[in-house]
Design a protein around this motif. Structure first.
Motif, mmCIF file in Angstrom:
data_model
loop_
_atom_site.group_PDB
_atom_site.id
_atom_site.type_symbol
_atom_site.label_atom_id
_atom_site.label_comp_id
_atom_site.label_asym_id
_atom_site.label_seq_id
_atom_site.Cartn_x
_atom_site.Cartn_y
_atom_site.Cartn_z
ATOM 1 N N GLY A 187 0.777 -1.224 0.000
ATOM 2 C CA GLY A 187 0.000 0.000 0.000
ATOM 3 C C GLY A 187 0.810 1.276 0.000
ATOM 4 N N SER A 188 2.076 1.204 -0.296
ATOM 5 C CA SER A 188 2.907 2.416 -0.287
ATOM 6 C C SER A 188 3.308 2.796 -1.699
ATOM 7 C CB SER A 188 4.173 2.190 0.541
ATOM 8 O OG SER A 188 3.832 1.859 1.865
ATOM 9 N N ILE A 245 5.812 -3.729 -10.090
ATOM 10 C CA ILE A 245 4.585 -2.961 -9.922
ATOM 11 C C ILE A 245 4.955 -1.611 -9.316
ATOM 12 C CG2 ILE A 245 2.385 -2.826 -8.736
ATOM 13 C CD1 ILE A 245 2.133 -5.792 -9.036
ATOM 14 N N GLU A 246 4.646 -0.580 -10.070
ATOM 15 C CA GLU A 246 4.919 0.772 -9.581
ATOM 16 C C GLU A 246 3.621 1.330 -9.015
ATOM 17 O OE1 GLU A 246 6.364 3.461 -12.537
ATOM 18 O OE2 GLU A 246 6.514 5.136 -11.124
ATOM 19 N N MET A 247 3.624 1.535 -7.714
ATOM 20 C CA MET A 247 2.447 2.118 -7.066
ATOM 21 C C MET A 247 2.547 3.633 -7.172
ATOM 22 S SD MET A 247 0.476 -0.223 -5.990
ATOM 23 C CE MET A 247 0.498 -1.969 -5.637
ATOM 24 N N VAL A 248 1.541 4.221 -7.788
ATOM 25 C CA VAL A 248 1.568 5.665 -8.000
ATOM 26 C C VAL A 248 0.347 6.303 -7.353
ATOM 27 C CG1 VAL A 248 2.877 5.480 -10.137
ATOM 28 C CG2 VAL A 248 0.390 5.411 -10.216
ATOM 29 N N GLU A 249 0.426 7.603 -7.161
ATOM 30 C CA GLU A 249 -0.710 8.318 -6.568
ATOM 31 C C GLU A 249 -1.709 8.759 -7.626
ATOM 32 O OE1 GLU A 249 0.742 10.420 -2.515
ATOM 33 O OE2 GLU A 249 1.429 11.351 -4.364
ATOM 34 N N TYR A 250 -1.211 8.958 -8.848
ATOM 35 C CA TYR A 250 -2.080 9.519 -9.878
ATOM 36 C C TYR A 250 -2.034 8.664 -11.134
ATOM 37 C CZ TYR A 250 -1.333 13.485 -6.793
ATOM 38 O OH TYR A 250 -1.229 14.273 -5.691
ATOM 39 N N ASP A 251 -3.173 8.554 -11.754
ATOM 40 C CA ASP A 251 -3.217 7.956 -13.078
ATOM 41 C C ASP A 251 -4.139 8.820 -13.942
ATOM 42 O OD1 ASP A 251 -5.683 7.379 -12.078
ATOM 43 O OD2 ASP A 251 -5.562 5.216 -12.339
ATOM 44 N N SER A 292 -7.395 9.863 -12.156
ATOM 45 C CA SER A 292 -7.338 10.876 -11.098
ATOM 46 C C SER A 292 -6.983 12.252 -11.680
ATOM 47 C CB SER A 292 -6.344 10.462 -10.010
ATOM 48 O OG SER A 292 -5.083 10.194 -10.564
ATOM 49 N N TYR A 314 -10.030 13.963 -12.775
ATOM 50 C CA TYR A 314 -10.817 14.646 -11.742
ATOM 51 C C TYR A 314 -10.538 16.152 -11.802
ATOM 52 C CZ TYR A 314 -11.086 10.016 -9.448
ATOM 53 O OH TYR A 314 -11.278 8.711 -9.156
ATOM 54 N N TYR A 366 -12.038 14.716 -3.206
ATOM 55 C CA TYR A 366 -10.757 14.156 -3.643
ATOM 56 C C TYR A 366 -9.591 15.003 -3.114
ATOM 57 C CZ TYR A 366 -6.956 12.846 -6.809
ATOM 58 O OH TYR A 366 -5.754 12.471 -7.312
ATOM 59 N N LYS A 367 -9.664 16.309 -3.308
ATOM 60 C CA LYS A 367 -8.621 17.218 -2.819
ATOM 61 C C LYS A 367 -9.294 18.502 -2.327
ATOM 62 C CE LYS A 367 -4.829 15.015 -4.375
ATOM 63 N NZ LYS A 367 -3.801 14.471 -3.501
ATOM 64 N N LYS A 390 3.908 -3.077 -14.458
ATOM 65 C CA LYS A 390 2.557 -2.548 -14.290
ATOM 66 C C LYS A 390 2.625 -1.300 -13.433
ATOM 67 C CE LYS A 390 -0.320 -6.661 -14.737
ATOM 68 N NZ LYS A 390 -1.157 -6.157 -15.814
ATOM 69 N N LYS A 391 1.747 -0.369 -13.747
ATOM 70 C CA LYS A 391 1.635 0.847 -12.936
ATOM 71 C C LYS A 391 0.221 0.860 -12.358
ATOM 72 C CE LYS A 391 3.943 4.459 -14.363
ATOM 73 N NZ LYS A 391 4.372 5.723 -15.024
ATOM 74 N N ILE A 392 0.125 0.901 -11.054
ATOM 75 C CA ILE A 392 -1.172 0.835 -10.393
ATOM 76 C C ILE A 392 -1.326 2.062 -9.512
ATOM 77 C CG2 ILE A 392 -2.583 -0.455 -8.735
ATOM 78 C CD1 ILE A 392 -1.190 -2.994 -9.706
ATOM 79 N N SER A 393 -2.475 2.715 -9.633
ATOM 80 C CA SER A 393 -2.728 3.913 -8.837
ATOM 81 C C SER A 393 -3.326 3.525 -7.486
ATOM 82 C CB SER A 393 -3.687 4.847 -9.574
ATOM 83 O OG SER A 393 -4.042 5.915 -8.723
ATOM 84 N N LEU A 394 -2.696 4.006 -6.445
ATOM 85 C CA LEU A 394 -3.215 3.743 -5.102
ATOM 86 C C LEU A 394 -4.562 4.428 -4.871
ATOM 87 C CD1 LEU A 394 0.079 4.097 -3.062
ATOM 88 C CD2 LEU A 394 -1.270 2.025 -3.327
ATOM 89 N N ARG A 453 -12.323 7.568 0.100
ATOM 90 C CA ARG A 453 -12.668 8.991 -0.039
ATOM 91 C C ARG A 453 -14.007 9.316 0.602
ATOM 92 N NH1 ARG A 453 -7.990 11.369 -0.590
ATOM 93 N NH2 ARG A 453 -6.780 10.595 -2.339
ATOM 94 N N TYR A 485 -10.584 8.222 5.728
ATOM 95 C CA TYR A 485 -10.401 9.098 4.583
ATOM 96 C C TYR A 485 -8.904 9.250 4.230
ATOM 97 C CZ TYR A 485 -10.588 13.007 1.414
ATOM 98 O OH TYR A 485 -10.444 13.795 0.308
ATOM 99 N N VAL A 543 -5.372 3.770 2.695
ATOM 100 C CA VAL A 543 -5.612 2.484 2.041
ATOM 101 C C VAL A 543 -5.749 1.465 3.166
ATOM 102 C CG1 VAL A 543 -4.718 0.754 0.445
ATOM 103 C CG2 VAL A 543 -4.245 3.180 0.040
ATOM 104 N N ILE A 569 -4.814 -5.797 -3.783
ATOM 105 C CA ILE A 569 -4.628 -5.195 -5.105
ATOM 106 C C ILE A 569 -4.492 -6.369 -6.069
ATOM 107 C CG2 ILE A 569 -3.078 -3.813 -6.529
ATOM 108 C CD1 ILE A 569 -2.244 -2.456 -3.787
#
Lengths: 300, 301
Positions: free
Chosen positions: A73-74, A224-230, A233, A236, A261-262, B6-10, B16, B42, B45, B69
């Motif tokens: 989850g990071s 697997i690259e965990m990102v905040e934005y795709d 998002s 949005y 969201y923000k 793979k690229k996965i958005s948290l 939310r 809020y 994860v 995930i």
């Protein structure tokens, strides 16, 4: 005419009990320290797909990797290695079959194998398994003998027995016996390439530590690259609903489900003496103001 | 090894929703979030799946459901044939090395030029395990006791070649019978006379008289036998099972599973040809395929 030259790629239907999963995590690509691999229990995270209308039949090929968010989850990079399970044991003995003196093989003691893996050593179950070797003297540099492996071509429970060589001497060889706790394995190649026929004479020595690995599937590595934005998002910010509270200057961006969201504080920085506006600022607000719920605002 | 990126958005796993139950009014009369409320997730994860009210979603057993995930994978297995192997004569070096190089390892050195066979031998290896009582019958005497059970006579050699091989009992008590198969008779004799304390040759079996093993054979039938231990001191690579003859893989046969051969379902030896043969063959040729299959495609008309 065809000469029987064949090969194929098939969807693997390996049991998760024959799988090993390792992973590592780095927050970025610039990490200096060495990567530390940790294990995951395949039975918990790797789920095979089943055939439609028959849940007891594995579909083959399709597996779902369920990565727990408590671990994954990071933000950062997770490298996941899915490889065939390794069985580490010691060569009990080396020898030949009693009626086939040119058939060399290795003997393993089933009792040395962990109980949950002992069924792999029943007759014929090890065929296709790979054997890799550890140095006989460990701790001398790299313990594993690199770039060397053999494939098991047969395995049967076998008993060492002697055969008379005359003059009071007898040699030891193996005879198949289904009630023995020793397993005799033949391997390939016990041979060398034709350009260097003297290169590979042996298949192992007694008491040598080995790693036995199944070949039920090709190993897979995932990064697997965990990102905040795709894309979603970012959309949005462009296309989703937004509100700007004129009273307190809170600017809220909602996701497509109208959830906050923000949030940002909007304000101006003015000259303290003249009152002349110097900057317009949008600063992210980390303590969410729950009164800016979109439905509450628009349901008037 | 296949490599997948793979690229996965948290954000897909980030909560939310703000449940009404986590809202409180502060001293200024303003509604704020009680961030210590256990239902407040809020921006996080969570480890377990939660609903929009901040409650954990439970499965049919009332247990929390792990938040995961999910990544779908396609796992495959490659299968290839292994080619054909053959023998090649081994020509040893004229110079025989007197001793192995330091830290000699047969794996890393392979066939070292000038290395004699004994470089590749290992010392006698001791191994042990369990088996059935198959060999107990070989060491019994012809005599039986009052109950019809065989009498085991210590040091009675039951081998067919008693000059070279000892098969027989070397010890017996109420619990077990210890016997040797394939031992050196001279060594056994010395052991019997207490000249030596251990018989190193042959396979030593110990069958326990009062312990049974029950198992299932390959046909699924129940079988039982006396528990038997085996022990050998003569394992390992030795002059009887190691040679310096190489087996090599012929490059021209790499990828070839078997040599080309003509397959016939049925082969009929017609004996000598007679004057009717030509007509007989013609009667068998119904289609053009028959021309190919008859006599390897070489039909002379």
């Amino acid at each position: 005419m065809a000469t029987g030259n064949y090969g194929t790629i098939r969807p693997a239907d390996v049991s998760v009990d024959d799988v090993e999963i390792l992973y590592s995590y780095t927050p970025n690509r610039e990490l200096i320290t060495s990567v530390e691999l940790q294990s995951l229990d395949p039975a918990e995270v790797l789920i095979p797909a089943t055939t439609p209308n028959n849940i007891n039949e594995v579909l083959g090929g399709l597996y779902t990797l369920k990565l727990p968010t408590s671990v994954f989850g990071s933000k950062g990079f997770y490298s996941i290695i899915i490889r065939p399970k390794e069985i580490r044991t010691t060569i009990q003995d080396c020898g030949v079959l009693i009626d086939n003196q040119d058939v060399k093989g290795l003997a393993f003691d089933i009792n040395q194998i962990p109980a949950e893996l002992q069924n792999r050593f029943e007759n014929g179950n090890l065929v296709g398994y790979r054997i890799e070797y550890l140095k006989e003297v460990t701790g001398t540099g790299q313990d594993k003998i690199q770039n060397l492996f053999r494939i098991i071509t047969s395995n049967n429970r076998a008993l060492p027995i002697t055969q008379n060589q005359g003059n009071g001497s007898a040699s030891q060889a193996y005879t198949f016996n289904d009630n023995s706790t020793s397993v005799f394995c033949t391997l390939t190649p016990s041979s060398a390439p034709s350009i260097k026929p003297n290169a590979v004479p042996f298949i192992g020595n007694p008491q040598q530590n080995v790693i036995i690995t199944n070949t039920f599937f090709n190993p897979v590595m995932l990064e697997i690259e965990m990102v905040e934005y795709d894309d979603e998002s970012l959309a949005y910010a462009l296309y989703s609903n937004q509100t700007k509270s004129l009273d307190d200057g809170i600017y809220t961006i909602y996701n497509f489900g109208n959830q906050i969201y923000k949030q940002y504080n909007l304000f101006e920085v003015k000259d303290q003496f003249s009152g002349k506006p110097l900057y317009e600022v949008r600063e992210q607000k980390f303590t969410i103001d729950p009164t800016k719920d979109f439905d509450d605002i628009t349901n008037f | 090894m296949e490599y997948i990126r793979k690229k996965i958005s948290l954000e897909n796993y980030t909560i939310r929703s703000i449940p009404k139950s986590v809202l409180i009014t502060n001293s200024e009369g303003k509604i704020i979030i009680d961030e210590d409320n256990p239902k407040y997730f809020y921006g996080k994860v969570p480890d377990y799946k939660v609903d929009t009210k901040g409650d954990y979603i439970l499965n049919s057993f009332g247990q929390k459901i792990l938040n995961t995930i999910n990544v779908d994978l396609h796992i495959t297995q490659d299968i290839d044939d292994m080619g054909i192997f053959t023998d090649r004569a081994f020509v040893p070096s004229d110079t025989i090395l007197p001793s192995p190089p330091p830290n000699f390892n047969s794996f890393s050195y392979g066939r070292l030029a000038g290395a004699p066979l004994n470089f590749y031998m290992t010392g006698n290896n001791t191994l042990s395990g369990n088996t059935d009582d198959e060999y107990l019958n070989r060491v019994k005497s012809y005599r039986v006791d009052d109950n019809g059970n065989p009498i085991y006579v210590p040091y009675l050699n039951t081998s067919d070649d008693s000059n070279n091989t000892f098969n027989g009992v070397i010890g017996e008590n109420v619990k077990k019978i210890t016997y040797k198969i394939g031992a050196n008779p001279i060594e056994v004799s010395e052991y019997e006379q207490n000249i030596i304390t251990e018989i190193k040759s042959g396979i030593e079996f110990t069958t326990y008289k009062k312990e049974f093993i029950q198992t299932i054979d390959e046909y699924g039938d129940n079988i039982s036998f006396y528990k038997t231990d085996f022990m050998s001191n003569s394992g390992g690579w030795n002059i009887n099972n190691v040679s310096l003859n190489a087996i090599i893989k012929k490059e021209e046969y790499l990828g070839v599973v078997f040599k080309p051969e003509v397959k016939s379902v049925v082969f009929i030896n017609r004996g000598v040809a007679d004057i009717f043969e030509r007509h007989a063959i013609l009667s068998e040729l119904k289609t053009t395929n028959d021309i190919d299959t008859n006599r390897g495609g070489k039909v002379r008309i």
